[in-house]
Design a protein around this motif. Structure first.
Motif: not given
Length: 96
Positions: A1-18
């Motif tokens: 298994m790989a030993s790395s971590v993928v950091h996904l884009p950080a959550l934005p300040a606003v995350l609603t349905h839109a």
């Protein structure tokens, strides 16, 4: 298994349905571009305005990480979001 971590884009300040579909697409693209990894991490520390769509996005990302055989890591999730996750019965899934 790989030993790395993928950091996904950080959550934005606003995350609603839109914003949910666009943010999820960004994260899926990042996952698709990443080599096999041991862990997938998302930083939620900027998130301050959200609805249940944010939880749905996080659960979808968790599911995709686990399907890839990677550990799921969510960091910086605010107390208000943890409370909402608890109300929906998914708090343990998000935070491990």
């Amino acid at each position: 298994m790989a030993s790395s971590v993928v950091h996904l884009p950080a959550l934005p300040a606003v995350l609603t349905h839109a914003q949910a579909e666009s943010y999820l697409a960004q994260c899926r693209a990042a996952l698709d571009a990443a080599a096999p990894v041991a862990a997938v991490q998302v930083d939620a520390s900027a998130l301050h305005e959200f609805d249940s769509s944010a939880l749905a996005v996080l659960l979808a990302l968790r599911r995709e990480a686990l399907l890839r055989g990677a550990e799921w890591r969510l960091v910086g999730l605010a107390q208000r979001a943890r409370v909402l996750a608890g109300l929906y019965g998914v708090a343990e899934l998000l935070t491990g």
